[in-house]
Design an enzyme around this catalytic site. Structure first.
Site, PDB file in Angstrom:
ATOM      1  CG  ASP A 172      -6.708  -2.373  -4.039  1.00 16.82           C
ATOM      2  OD1 ASP A 172      -7.431  -1.903  -3.143  1.00 16.82           O
ATOM      3  OD2 ASP A 172      -5.468  -2.288  -4.033  1.00 16.82           O
ATOM      4  CG  HIS A 193      -5.524  -2.535  -0.047  1.00 17.12           C
ATOM      5  ND1 HIS A 193      -4.876  -1.920  -1.095  1.00 17.12           N
ATOM      6  CD2 HIS A 193      -4.908  -2.078   1.081  1.00 17.12           C
ATOM      7  CE1 HIS A 193      -3.929  -1.129  -0.633  1.00 17.12           C
ATOM      8  NE2 HIS A 193      -3.922  -1.209   0.673  1.00 17.12           N
ATOM      9  CB  SER A 235      -0.965  -0.046   1.185  1.00 24.28           C
ATOM     10  OG  SER A 235      -1.979   0.923   1.069  1.00 24.28           O
TER      11      SER A 235
END
Length: 810
Positions: free
Chosen positions: A746, A780, A673
């Site tokens: 995601d 994610h 991330s």
């Protein structure tokens, strides 16, 4: 079936490289999910310790295990992405639901165990205790819907409530009512018919417009896209409330069907606080920003009082709040009194005003205007009540300064005079006083637990320059002095789970050390002895040979930094190893807090999921949780983002080389991330690393133009910063090979899969060495067993080729 078989076998991989033999060696296995080495699989699939839930009556603990890695077939279940939610149309519940795979109840008094047998094929959710501790309510996901089950905690037996089909697609589908003999649930409306069919031919164009006012929104995902999505949202999100008698199994609906954002029974059980979403919807924001009516109903579903009508909230800016009532709730210490918050600055965090918010309350029968209790200079964050006397703790926060204040207030005083309890930098972990411990009342309401006299109990992480040492304090609200009841000893990690006695004489802890797995213990105040409630064994003894050390050092500008050094089993002193740097940058307003230590080196090492710690099984050294602080004024801190992350990374490598554990010529960097964003930036702006791994990142900040992470300026206010921080703009400067991994579904704000796709295109266009892996159906974070195993295979293979086999430094 053919589609599912294809999904199970395939991961999408794109590769470009400077060497054709290099590329072809990868492509041989590109079309099939791969497995990492056996030593990785043995650890990955070792039994996980159970999670712990304490009964509200403090007499039992529930131990439960959840399925760690569902199959890719589970992720391949049908999914609708509607208004920020992911819904399985077959079940009318969340697309991914928790599945319990083991449960047992332990009596705290004598350690006796009540075994619990989960029925074959059941997919139970995490259970909810009744306040009297006699029952647990659970949802069971079946192929065609969500059932309601209730478990008797005396026997461990389950009972299915017949005729109930829960609607768990949106909101919280079940609540215990104050009598603890009945449940308030959301059910699929009877006779709703088939879902709306998608038009085969478009009825017209999709049109959006803005006529007045700014609407700066974050890059939300899974939004409504068209009229058909709106109809689907209506269909799947609409519920009807019902009350279930758990004794007889009978239930009755109440009120009219609607999209229930939230519902809460009053403490006396006579009224319901209901928030209902309605049209017009938006294609820019998620459901929590849609228009809604906040109402009070009686238990028959009749309207008693209209609290507020909240309009569509498209124009609420970052760190702003909507105008009108928000955080509407019942006071837990009174039968039926509402409290809420209203903005005094128009919801605009940049407005120059004396007070940001005000707190109001309104007692039944809700006639006349609400009474204003107090105003806050900063933005309201929390209001916690004690059991009686109208006393509460009110907290507020100022984002620009990161200043947090907590006040003691009497909500029933004619002229409340708040008394300041704490005033501190919210980022200052060393001076964190801890959080008040709570207790559950007989009606299910949660209040701050009182100690003797005018005191309360606080539990905290106990951060220190040596790492976290959790504590339990008794805090006197009259003198504002804290008396230490317990603090974790050095060399171990033991945190407070809860009190077992109202006076704090007995409490429950979770103890672990580098050589001892986490277990649950009962401790007595002032005593050194503890009684074990569980006897969990080490599931991965091979990890105990890992060496772990907290390392501190300084950046060139004097900022204190740290990392946790991990050395693989069998490490020989003085041997320089290929090294993985794994980090996540964070912003701070001052150097005094930026250098503070977080975490503890004395915890039991476990490795799971796609953890970078699996590199230890392949003879790498790891610099974990490397401090990458970005320090400065909260509004302009990112102006020097690149310079600061490079300086921090260089300092970490220099320290590891100085210690004799790292080969400077074989250092790789990775992150997930915002850590992936950092990784790409480091490879763009320095030559410290031989290779990198970037998972689920964002690389072009012009695609997040209204802010990201802590950045609150827009692209048009700070264009140079946005461009400077975008690795996409510096694709031509990367020399080190980079592995990009992204979940194709995601749903994290800002990290659209297109971020990795376009970054790969840019790197490929510049002739750089890059590998781009798209994990089907993943979000994610990566959940499916096949995806986790393949990700680890990719990561280990990438660094083995580009890091471990690089020429040793001389």
């Amino acid at each position: 079936m053919n589609l599912l078989r294809t999904i199970v076998r395939h991961a999408v991989v794109a590769v470009t490289a400077m060497s054709l033999p290099f590329a072809s060696s990868f492509l041989a296995a590109d079309r099939v999910y791969q497995k990492p080495p056996k030593e990785v699989l043995d650890i990955l699939h070792a039994p996980a310790p159970p999670q712990v839930s304490l009964s509200p009556t403090l007499d039992r603990i529930l131990l439960y295990n959840t399925e760690r890695y569902p199959s890719i077939a589970d992720l391949a279940e049908p999914m609708l992405r509607l208004a920020g939610e992911r819904i399985n149309p077959n079940t009318n519940g969340p697309h991914r639901s928790t599945r319990l795979v083991g449960m047992q109840l332990i009596r705290i008094l004598d350690g006796s165990i009540t075994p619990v047998t989960i029925p074959p094929g059941a997919k139970f959710s995490v259970p909810s205790w009744s306040a009297d501790g006699r029952h647990l309510a659970l949802m069971n996901t079946t192929p065609s819907g969500m059932e309601l089950r209730v478990m008797d905690t005396q026997t461990g037996r389950f009972r299915k409530i017949p005729g109930i089909r829960l609607n768990a697609a949106f909101g919280d589908p079940l609540h215990w009512l104050p009598d603890q003999k009945s449940l308030l649930v959301q059910v699929v409306p009877a006779g709703r018919g088939a879902p709306p069919a998608e038009p085969k031919v478009p009825l017209g164009p999709k049109i959006q417009e803005n006529l007045t006012g700014r609407a700066p929104v974050w890059t939300f995902q899974d939004l409504l896209r068209n009229a058909h999505d709106e109809d689907l949202y209506d269909y799947y999100a609409t519920s009807r409330l019902a009350i279930v008698d758990i004794g007889t199994g009978k239930w009755a609906p109440l009120g009219k069907p609607g999209i229930v954002q939230s519902v809460r029974p009053s403490p006396d059980g006579r009224l319901l606080l209901v928030s209902l979403i309605h049209r017009p919807y938006s294609y820019l924001v998620t459901a929590e920003h849609f228009p809604r009516e906040i109402e009070i109903w009686d238990r028959s579903g009749n309207l008693v009082h209209k609290v507020a009508s909240i309009p569509l909230q498209e124009q609420v800016q970052a760190d702003g709040v909507p105008v009108g009532p928000r955080a509407v709730r019942w006071r837990p210490d009174e039968p039926s009194t509402l409290v809420w918050v209203e903005a005094l600055d128009g919801g605009d965090p940049k407005a120059k005003v004396a007070h940001r918010d005000r707190i109001l309350q309104l007692r039944a029968p809700f006639r006349g205007p609400a009474a204003e209790i107090v105003r806050t200079e900063f933005r309201f964050t929390e209001l916690g009540f004690f059991e009686s006397g109208g006393t509460a703790l009110l907290s507020e926060f100022d984002r620009p300064t990161r200043r947090s204040r907590t006040w003691l207030i009497n909500m029933d005083a004619e002229k409340p005079a708040p008394r300041k309890i704490w005033d501190r930098n919210a980022q200052d972990r060393y001076r964190d006083p801890g959080s008040p411990l709570m207790r559950t009342l007989a009606n299910g309401q949660r209040v701050i637990r009182r100690a003797s006299g005018n005191a309360m109990f606080l539990a905290g992480a106990g951060a220190s320059p040596q790492g976290d040492r959790p504590f339990l304090d008794e805090f006197d609200l009259s003198t504002l002095a804290a008396k230490r009841i317990y603090r974790c000893k050095e060399g171990a990690y033991e945190r407070i789970l809860d009190l077992l006695a109202e006076d704090g004489s007995t409490f429950l802890t979770r103890y672990e050390s580098p050589q001892e797995p986490p277990n649950i213990f009962v401790r007595n105040r002032g005593g050194a002895e503890r009684r074990a409630l569980t006897q969990f064994k080490d599931p991965t003894p091979q990890l105990r040979r890992i060496r772990k050390q907290l390392v501190t050092y300084k950046r060139d500008d004097g900022v204190q930094l740290s990392f946790t050094l991990y050395l693989p089993p069998g490490y020989k002193e003085g041997e320089r190893l290929p090294t993985v740097v794994w980090a996540y940058p964070r912003e701070y307003t001052g150097t005094d807090v930026a250098g503070q230590i977080s975490g503890s080196p004395h915890r039991f090492t476990t490795i799971e999921g796609t953890s970078h710690l699996f590199f230890l099984t392949q003879d790498y050294a790891i610099l974990d949780d490397v401090a990458i602080p970005v320090v400065g004024d909260s509004e302009t801190v990112n102006n020097t983002y690149v310079e600061q992350i490079v300086s921090s990374a260089r300092a970490a490598i220099d320290k590891a080389v100085e210690m004799g554990v790292t080969d400077r010529e074989r250092v790789g960097v990775g992150g997930h991330s915002y850590g992936a964003f950092m990784t790409a930036n480091l490879l763009s702006h320095c030559n410290l690393f031989r290779a990198g791994i970037a998972r689920s990142g964002a690389y072009n900040r012009t695609l997040t133009p209204f802010g990201f992470q802590s950045e609150r300026r827009t692209l048009w206010e700070a264009p140079e910063t946005y461009v400077r921080m975008s690795p996409f703009m510096f694709a031509h400067k990367i020399d080190a090979p980079i592995l990009l991994i992204h979940g194709e579904a995601d749903n994290n704000s800002g990290t659209f899969p297109i971020q990795s796709e376009r970054y790969y295109h840019a790197l490929k266009g510049q002739g750089k060495t890059v590998r781009y892996v798209v994990l089907p159906l993943e979000s994610h974070g990566y959940a499916a067993r096949e995806s986790v195993e393949h990700t680890l295979w990719e990561m280990i293979g990438w660094f083995d080729r580009h890091l471990k086999k690089a020429a040793l430094s001389k």
